[in-house]
Design a protein around this motif. Structure first.
Motif, PDB file in Angstrom:
ATOM      1  N   THR A 298     -67.797  20.949  45.857  1.00 44.77           N
ATOM      2  CA  THR A 298     -68.770  21.856  46.445  1.00 44.77           C
ATOM      3  C   THR A 298     -68.018  22.753  47.418  1.00 44.77           C
ATOM      4  O   THR A 298     -67.323  22.243  48.310  1.00 44.77           O
ATOM      5  N   VAL A 299     -68.137  24.049  47.252  1.00 46.27           N
ATOM      6  CA  VAL A 299     -67.338  24.983  48.045  1.00 46.27           C
ATOM      7  C   VAL A 299     -68.251  25.875  48.880  1.00 46.27           C
ATOM      8  O   VAL A 299     -69.235  26.414  48.370  1.00 46.27           O
ATOM      9  N   ARG A 300     -67.928  25.991  50.162  1.00 50.63           N
ATOM     10  CA  ARG A 300     -68.625  26.953  51.022  1.00 50.63           C
ATOM     11  C   ARG A 300     -67.576  27.835  51.677  1.00 50.63           C
ATOM     12  O   ARG A 300     -66.665  27.336  52.314  1.00 50.63           O
ATOM     13  N   LEU A 301     -67.741  29.134  51.511  1.00 48.87           N
ATOM     14  CA  LEU A 301     -66.777  30.079  52.068  1.00 48.87           C
ATOM     15  C   LEU A 301     -67.435  30.877  53.176  1.00 48.87           C
ATOM     16  O   LEU A 301     -68.439  31.545  52.954  1.00 48.87           O
ATOM     17  N   CYS A 302     -66.874  30.792  54.367  1.00 53.05           N
ATOM     18  CA  CYS A 302     -67.381  31.611  55.467  1.00 53.05           C
ATOM     19  C   CYS A 302     -66.321  32.653  55.778  1.00 53.05           C
ATOM     20  O   CYS A 302     -65.421  32.415  56.585  1.00 53.05           O
ATOM     21  N   GLY A 303     -66.383  33.781  55.110  1.00 50.14           N
ATOM     22  CA  GLY A 303     -65.430  34.851  55.352  1.00 50.14           C
ATOM     23  C   GLY A 303     -64.018  34.536  54.918  1.00 50.14           C
ATOM     24  O   GLY A 303     -63.089  35.244  55.278  1.00 50.14           O
ATOM     25  N   HIS A 304     -63.849  33.455  54.174  1.00 46.14           N
ATOM     26  CA  HIS A 304     -62.523  32.948  53.849  1.00 46.14           C
ATOM     27  C   HIS A 304     -62.203  33.211  52.381  1.00 46.14           C
ATOM     28  O   HIS A 304     -63.085  33.145  51.541  1.00 46.14           O
ATOM     29  N   PRO A 305     -60.920  33.495  52.062  1.00 41.65           N
ATOM     30  CA  PRO A 305     -60.585  33.656  50.643  1.00 41.65           C
ATOM     31  C   PRO A 305     -60.899  32.385  49.856  1.00 41.65           C
ATOM     32  O   PRO A 305     -60.765  31.282  50.369  1.00 41.65           O
ATOM     33  N   ALA A 306     -61.306  32.572  48.607  1.00 38.51           N
ATOM     34  CA  ALA A 306     -61.700  31.430  47.776  1.00 38.51           C
ATOM     35  C   ALA A 306     -60.486  30.580  47.414  1.00 38.51           C
ATOM     36  O   ALA A 306     -59.425  31.107  47.100  1.00 38.51           O
ATOM     37  N   PRO A 307     -60.621  29.267  47.471  1.00 39.18           N
ATOM     38  CA  PRO A 307     -59.530  28.386  47.039  1.00 39.18           C
ATOM     39  C   PRO A 307     -59.194  28.642  45.571  1.00 39.18           C
ATOM     40  O   PRO A 307     -60.039  29.112  44.807  1.00 39.18           O
TER      41      PRO A 307
END
Lengths: 421, 136
Positions: A298-307
Motif C-alpha cells: 500500500t503506497v501513499r505519496l505526499c509530494g514524494h517521487p513514487a517508489p
C-alpha cells in the motif's frame, strides 16, 4: 631599562561569545603559526606622545620585525583595527579608561591579539585585563625592546592558538551534532523477518551538509512491514532536527498502531507545529507491505517521487496518485494506492529527490529525473548486478553524470524479496 | 547558474519574470523579491516560470510562502508555466491543486482576475481549502 620580571601571562578567557566566528582576515593565514620573521602589524593606542615615542624607539632598538602604527584614542584606532595582528592598548585614554577600552576593543575586533600597557602601580589592572580576554599585559617603564617585541609575538601566537582551539571545539561540536542528528534521521530499522531483505543508504549532499532526508522501517506484525522515506525542504541543522521529529513521530505512531491517513494527518500536525518558517515542508513516501498470501503493498505519496517497483521483467515507478506534501493544507485526504506484488522476486526502491536532481549534460531536461533513474535501474538489471549493490551504484552513476558529488543529500530504502537479495 | 528576476506591470497584474534555476542557493533572492513586491502593494501577482530551468523543494517553499502571504492580504498568486518538466514537479508535490496555474502569462492575465481562470481547479476537498488558513 630592564624588566626581566615580565613574563607572558597565560591568558584565560571565560567568554567565547564575544569573539565572532571568523578569526583573521583573508590575507592573514590564521591556521598556521607565524614564521619567525613574519612582520607583525601592530597598532599602539596611546595618547601620551612620550610613551608612544618610547614604544617605537624600543621596537626599533630591538630591530623587531614590526610595522607600528599609532592612534591616540579608541575612535582614532577604530578604522585600523581590521588591519593589524596585535594592539598595544594604553588603559588610560581620553575616550576610554580602565578596562572600558579593552572591552570596546574585544567587542569590535576579530582575531586581533591585545597587550595592555599599565603603569607601575596598576599591575592588578593588567591581570584583570588578561582575565577579560587580553593576551598579555606590560608594565610601562619596565620593559625593554627585546621583551616588548617578544611579548607582541607571544600575544599574536597565543591569540592564534586560542582561535585554533576554539575552531577545533566548534568543529567537534558540529560533528557531534551532525552525528546525533544523523542517528535520529537514519535509525536502525526494526525488521527481523528473513522473508525479505532491507538495504538502507544515505549520502550527505555536497559540502557534507546534513540535509533533512530521513527513513525508517518497522515490522509491525507477522509479515507486516511499514516503511517511510522522507525529505524536509532546505538544508541545515534545523531542517535535520525537524526530520528527526517527523521520523520519531512516525515510528511512535506506527508502533501505536496508527496507520494510513490518520498517521499522515498526525505528521502534518507535527510538522506545522514544529517548523520555524511556513516555507518549510516535507515530502514522504509511506509504504506498507503485507507479505502474507500473495504479497501486496500500500503506497501513499505526499509530494514524494513514487517508489520504483522492480520485478523480473519490469522496472517502473509505482502508479500511485501524487498527493500533497506535508505542511501545506492539514486535513487533505491522501487515499492509498494498492500494488500487487509478484510471488517470488521483487524489489521496491524508495528514494529521495536528491537522487534524481543531479545534472545530466546531454539530457533535454538537464537532470536525471524519474525516467533517467528508471533507465539506470534497467541497465543495472541487465548487467546482472546483485540488488543489494544497487543504491551505491545508482549514486555513483548519478554523480558521474553530474560531474561530481550531488548537491542534495540522498536517502534510499531498498526492500528485496527472492533473487538478487 | 544565476537566477534573474524582473518585474513588470500588465493589465492590472504584477508579473515577475523568473529565469534560471531556483534552488537552495537562489531561492532567498526570489523570496526577498516577492516579499518586497507584496510590501510595495502588489496584490495580483503572476510568477512567470517559463524560463525557469530548475525548481527544487526550497523554491517550492518560497512560492507557497508567497501564496500564503498574498492571500493573507486579500491578494492572489498565479503561476504561469508551460514547461512539462516543471509541471511534473507541481504534480508530484500535489501543489498543482494548491496554486492557480496557467500555461502562459497571457492565459493568466486573461483569466486570472478573481482567481477563477481555466487553470483553477474547482474547489474540492483536495485543493479548495485556503493554504493561508493552515498557518500555525
Amino acid at each position: 631599562m630592564n624588566a626581566p620580571d615580565i613574563a607572558p601571562m597565560s591568558a584565560t578567557r571565560n567568554t567565547t561569545g564575544i569573539w565572532p566566528r571568523t578569526a583573521f582576515g583573508p590575507d592573514v593565514p590564521a591556521r598556521r603559526s607565524a614564521p619567525p620573521r613574519e612582520r607583525l602589524r601592530v597598532l599602539l593606542i596611546e595618547d601620551d606622545a612620550g610613551d608612544a615615542f618610547l614604544v617605537s624607539e624600543l621596537l626599533a632598538e630591538a630591530d623587531a620585525p614590526v610595522d607600528l602604527r599609532t592612534a591616540t584614542s579608541m575612535a582614532d584606532a577604530a578604522p585600523h583595527l581590521s588591519e593589524v595582528d596585535c594592539v598595544l592598548l594604553d588603559l588610560d585614554l581620553p575616550d576610554a579608561s580602565g578596562l572600558d577600552g579593552l572591552r570596546q576593543l574585544l567587542a569590535s575586533t576579530t582575531g586581533v591579539a591585545v597587550c595592555v600597557l599599565t603603569g607601575l602601580a596598576d599591575e592588578p589592572l593588567g591581570i584583570a585585563a588578561v582575565a577579560e580576554g587580553a593576551q598579555d599585559y606590560l608594565i610601562k617603564g619596565r620593559v625593554d625592546g627585546v621583551l616588548l617585541a617578544r611579548a607582541v609575538r607571544y600575544a599574536v601566537e597565543r591569540r592564534r592558538a586560542e582561535d585554533s582551539a576554539r575552531r577545533l571545539r566548534e568543529a567537534e561540536l558540529r560533528a557531534a551534532e551532525a552525528s546525533r542528528l544523523e542517528r535520529g534521521l537514519l535509525p536502525q530499522p526494526l525488521i527481523a523477518t528473513a522473508a525479505v531483505s532491507l538495504h538502507t543508504f544515505y549520502r550527505p549532499g555536497r559540502k557534507g551538509v546534513l540535509g533533512g532526508d530521513f527513513y525508517d522501517a518497522i515490522e509491525t506484525g507477522p509479515g507486516q512491514l511499514s516503511l517511510l522515506v522522507g525529505d524536509v525542504s532546505g538544508h541545515g541543522v534545523e531542517e535535520a532536527a525537524l526530520g528527526v521529529e517527523l521520523r520519531a513521530a512516525w515510528r511512535a505512531l506506527t508502533l501505536a498502531g496508527v496507520a494510513g491517513e490518520q498517521q499522515l494527518a498526525a505528521l502534518d500536525r507535527v510538522l506545522i507545529s514544529a517548523r520555524r518558517s511556513e516555507e518549510i515542508f516535507a515530502t514522504v513516501a509511506a509504504v506498507e507491505v503485507d507479505l502474507t498470501g500473495t504479497g501486496r503493498a500500500t503506497v501513499r505519496l505526499c509530494g514524494h517521487p513514487a517508489p520504483l517497483l522492480i520485478t523480473d521483467d519490469r522496472v517502473a515507478p509505482v502508479d500511485a496518485e501524487p498527493r500533497l506534501m506535508l505542511g501545506v493544507l492539514p486535513g487533505v485526504p491522501r487515499p492509498a494506492h494498492g500494488v500487487e506484488l509478484p510471488e517470488r522476486n521483487w524489489a521496491v526502491l524508495i528514494y529521495t529527490d536528491g537522487l534524481i536532481e543531479g545534472r545530466v549534460p546531454d539530457d533535454p531536461d538537464g537532470r536525471l529525473g524519474i525516467d533517467g533513474l528508471t533507465e539506470l535501474v534497467h541497465a543495472y538489471r541487465r548487467r546482472g548486478g546483485p540488488l543489494d549493490g544497487l543504491p551505491d551504484w545508482l549514486v555513483g552513476q548519478a554523480e558521474e553524470r553530474n560531474g561530481g558529488p550531488l548537491a542534495d543529500d540522498v536517502a534510499m530504502l531498498l526492500l528485496t524479496k527472492g533473487s538478487g537479495r | 547558474m544565476e537566477l534573474s528576476l524582473s518585474a513588470r506591470d500588465a493589465e492590472g497584474y504584477l508579473i515577475l519574470d523568473v529565469a534560471g534555476e531556483i534552488d537552495v542557493y537562489t531561492a532567498p533572492q526570489l523570496r526577498e523579491r516577492l516579499i518586497a513586491l507584496v510590501e510595495g502593494g502588489a496584490r495580483h501577482v503572476i510568477v512567470n516560470l517559463d524560463r525557469v530551468e530548475f525548481l527544487d523543494s526550497t523554491g517550492l517553499g518560497v512560492l507557497v510562502g508567497a501564496l500564503k502571504r498574498l492571500r493573507g492580504v486579500g491578494g492572489e498568486l498565479f503561476l504561469a508555466c508551460g514547461q512539462e518538466r516543471l509541471l511534473k514537479i507541481f504534480r508530484i508535490t500535489g501543489l498543482d491543486r494548491v496554486f492557480t496555474m496557467f500555461p502562459s502569462v497571457e492565459a493568466a492575465t486573461a483569466g486570472g482576475q478573481g482567481g477563477s481562470g481555466t487553470g483553477t481547479p474547482a474547489p474540492d476537498a483536495d485543493g479548495g481549502a485556503d493554504p493561508a488558513a493552515s498557518a500555525g
